[in-house]
Design a protein around this motif. Structure first.
Motif, PDB file in Angstrom:
ATOM      1  N   UNK A   1      -3.876  -3.840  -8.725  1.00 22.44           N
ATOM      2  CA  UNK A   1      -4.344  -5.226  -8.665  1.00 22.44           C
ATOM      3  C   UNK A   1      -3.213  -6.161  -8.264  1.00 22.44           C
ATOM      4  N   UNK A   2      -2.037  -5.989  -8.901  1.00 24.73           N
ATOM      5  CA  UNK A   2      -0.913  -6.893  -8.641  1.00 24.73           C
ATOM      6  C   UNK A   2      -0.204  -6.603  -7.330  1.00 24.73           C
ATOM      7  N   UNK A   3      -0.402  -5.395  -6.763  1.00 25.88           N
ATOM      8  CA  UNK A   3       0.287  -5.026  -5.540  1.00 25.88           C
ATOM      9  C   UNK A   3      -0.593  -5.053  -4.307  1.00 25.88           C
ATOM     10  N   UNK A   4      -1.165  -3.907  -3.920  1.00 26.74           N
ATOM     11  CA  UNK A   4      -1.891  -3.861  -2.647  1.00 26.74           C
ATOM     12  C   UNK A   4      -3.143  -4.730  -2.607  1.00 26.74           C
ATOM     13  N   UNK A   5      -3.884  -4.812  -3.719  1.00 29.63           N
ATOM     14  CA  UNK A   5      -5.094  -5.640  -3.694  1.00 29.63           C
ATOM     15  C   UNK A   5      -4.734  -7.099  -3.504  1.00 29.63           C
TER      16      UNK A   5
ATOM     17  N   UNK B   1       0.951   4.071  -2.856  1.00 32.09           N
ATOM     18  CA  UNK B   1       0.760   5.482  -2.540  1.00 32.09           C
ATOM     19  C   UNK B   1       1.693   6.368  -3.345  1.00 32.09           C
ATOM     20  N   UNK B   2       2.919   5.874  -3.608  1.00 31.11           N
ATOM     21  CA  UNK B   2       3.847   6.631  -4.447  1.00 31.11           C
ATOM     22  C   UNK B   2       3.344   6.703  -5.888  1.00 31.11           C
ATOM     23  N   UNK B   3       2.723   5.624  -6.352  1.00 29.29           N
ATOM     24  CA  UNK B   3       2.149   5.633  -7.701  1.00 29.29           C
ATOM     25  C   UNK B   3       1.052   6.691  -7.799  1.00 29.29           C
ATOM     26  N   UNK B   4       0.195   6.739  -6.781  1.00 29.96           N
ATOM     27  CA  UNK B   4      -0.872   7.739  -6.765  1.00 29.96           C
ATOM     28  C   UNK B   4      -0.291   9.145  -6.724  1.00 29.96           C
ATOM     29  N   UNK B   5       0.771   9.330  -5.939  1.00 30.72           N
ATOM     30  CA  UNK B   5       1.419  10.639  -5.874  1.00 30.72           C
ATOM     31  C   UNK B   5       2.008  11.016  -7.232  1.00 30.72           C
ATOM     32  N   UNK B   6       2.662  10.055  -7.901  1.00 33.36           N
ATOM     33  CA  UNK B   6       3.219  10.316  -9.228  1.00 33.36           C
ATOM     34  C   UNK B   6       2.120  10.704 -10.205  1.00 33.36           C
ATOM     35  N   UNK B   7       0.994   9.991 -10.147  1.00 35.05           N
ATOM     36  CA  UNK B   7      -0.150  10.291 -11.019  1.00 35.05           C
ATOM     37  C   UNK B   7      -0.658  11.709 -10.743  1.00 35.05           C
ATOM     38  N   UNK B   8      -0.781  12.058  -9.467  1.00 33.19           N
ATOM     39  CA  UNK B   8      -1.294  13.378  -9.116  1.00 33.19           C
ATOM     40  C   UNK B   8      -0.372  14.501  -9.564  1.00 33.19           C
ATOM     41  N   UNK B   9       0.946  14.296  -9.406  1.00 35.06           N
ATOM     42  CA  UNK B   9       1.896  15.321  -9.829  1.00 35.06           C
ATOM     43  C   UNK B   9       1.859  15.477 -11.342  1.00 35.06           C
ATOM     44  N   UNK B  10       1.828  14.352 -12.062  1.00 35.72           N
ATOM     45  CA  UNK B  10       1.765  14.418 -13.521  1.00 35.72           C
ATOM     46  C   UNK B  10       0.496  15.143 -13.973  1.00 35.72           C
ATOM     47  N   UNK B  11      -0.627  14.838 -13.324  1.00 33.78           N
ATOM     48  CA  UNK B  11      -1.883  15.507 -13.681  1.00 33.78           C
ATOM     49  C   UNK B  11      -1.808  17.002 -13.400  1.00 33.78           C
ATOM     50  N   UNK B  12      -1.197  17.378 -12.274  1.00 38.23           N
ATOM     51  CA  UNK B  12      -1.079  18.798 -11.935  1.00 38.23           C
ATOM     52  C   UNK B  12      -0.200  19.530 -12.943  1.00 38.23           C
TER      53      UNK B  12
ATOM     54  N   UNK C   1       0.834  -1.205   0.000  1.00 41.03           N
ATOM     55  CA  UNK C   1       0.000   0.000   0.000  1.00 41.03           C
ATOM     56  C   UNK C   1       0.869   1.256   0.000  1.00 41.03           C
ATOM     57  N   UNK C   2       1.993   1.203   0.711  1.00 44.71           N
ATOM     58  CA  UNK C   2       2.902   2.348   0.706  1.00 44.71           C
ATOM     59  C   UNK C   2       3.491   2.607  -0.671  1.00 44.71           C
ATOM     60  N   UNK C   3       3.889   1.533  -1.365  1.00 40.86           N
ATOM     61  CA  UNK C   3       4.436   1.686  -2.716  1.00 40.86           C
ATOM     62  C   UNK C   3       3.366   2.200  -3.679  1.00 40.86           C
TER      63      UNK C   3
END
Length: 204
Positions: A178-182, A127-138, A123-125
């Protein structure tokens, strides 16, 4: 089309940023642990995020000067998101291994393979993916607004030269989830026993 992209200075700047990232990282750690100069090493490590600043300034300046939004601008946004989100943990990962190899530091811990520890790690890893997505979107929003355009709806991302990159990393984020936290949450496995009895290998 391919030749025009290869002629884009921003694309070459992205490549230079990646090379500079690793150059500053290796140089900073080598100076810290091989030359025993921690202050100089820390100063060199400050150059790791420096290229991120250069890249975003160059991207915004290019659009503001009338440059047409292109896939290269989208790639720059994604690159910035990934390096900001994962850069610090990558530096810590490399630092721990340099310390172990050259400064008699502790053995770097291995990622947990099961149980609640693995679930928290995944889940921590993610979270970094989500952060990367958010920064790219911004960054994409910033580039779009600076260029005087309008923000496309998610259904239109694939049709936009810049925003198509956000559609791509959204697919990557979905697969990672799917392959990680789920997967770790549904099938966590068993907790590993602490490896306190694991011997430190002798160096040759």
């Amino acid at each position: 089309m391919g030749e025009s992209l290869l002629a884009d200075p921003l694309l070459w700047l992205i490549g230079a940023a990646e090379i500079a990232f690793w150059a500053f990282l290796v140089a900073g750690l080598a100076v810290r642990y091989l030359l025993r100069a921690p202050r100089l090493g820390a100063a060199l490590l400050l150059g790791v995020p420096l290229m991120d600043v250069v890249l975003i300034v160059a991207s915004v300046a290019d659009i503001a000067a009338g440059g047409e939004p292109s896939p290269v601008h989208g790639l720059a946004a994604v690159y910035l998101g990934v390096t900001v989100a994962f850069g610090h943990s990558l530096v810590r990962w490399a630092d721990a291994r340099f310390a172990y190899r050259f400064a008699d530091g502790p053995r770097p811990p291995r990622p947990p393979r099961g149980g609640t520890a693995r679930m928290r790690h995944e889940w921590g890893e993610f979270g970094k993916v989500v952060l990367a997505w958010g920064i790219a979107a911004a960054v994409l929003c910033l580039l779009t607004l600076v260029g005087g355009g309008s923000l496309p709806a998610p259904a239109q991302w694939n049709d936009d030269p810049m925003w198509a990159w956000l559609a791509r990393i959204s697919v990557v984020a979905g697969i990672w989830f799917v392959a990680g936290p789920l997967w770790a949450t549904v099938l966590p496995g068993s907790d590993e026993l602490p490896g306190s009895d694991e011997r430190r290998p002798e160096r040759v």
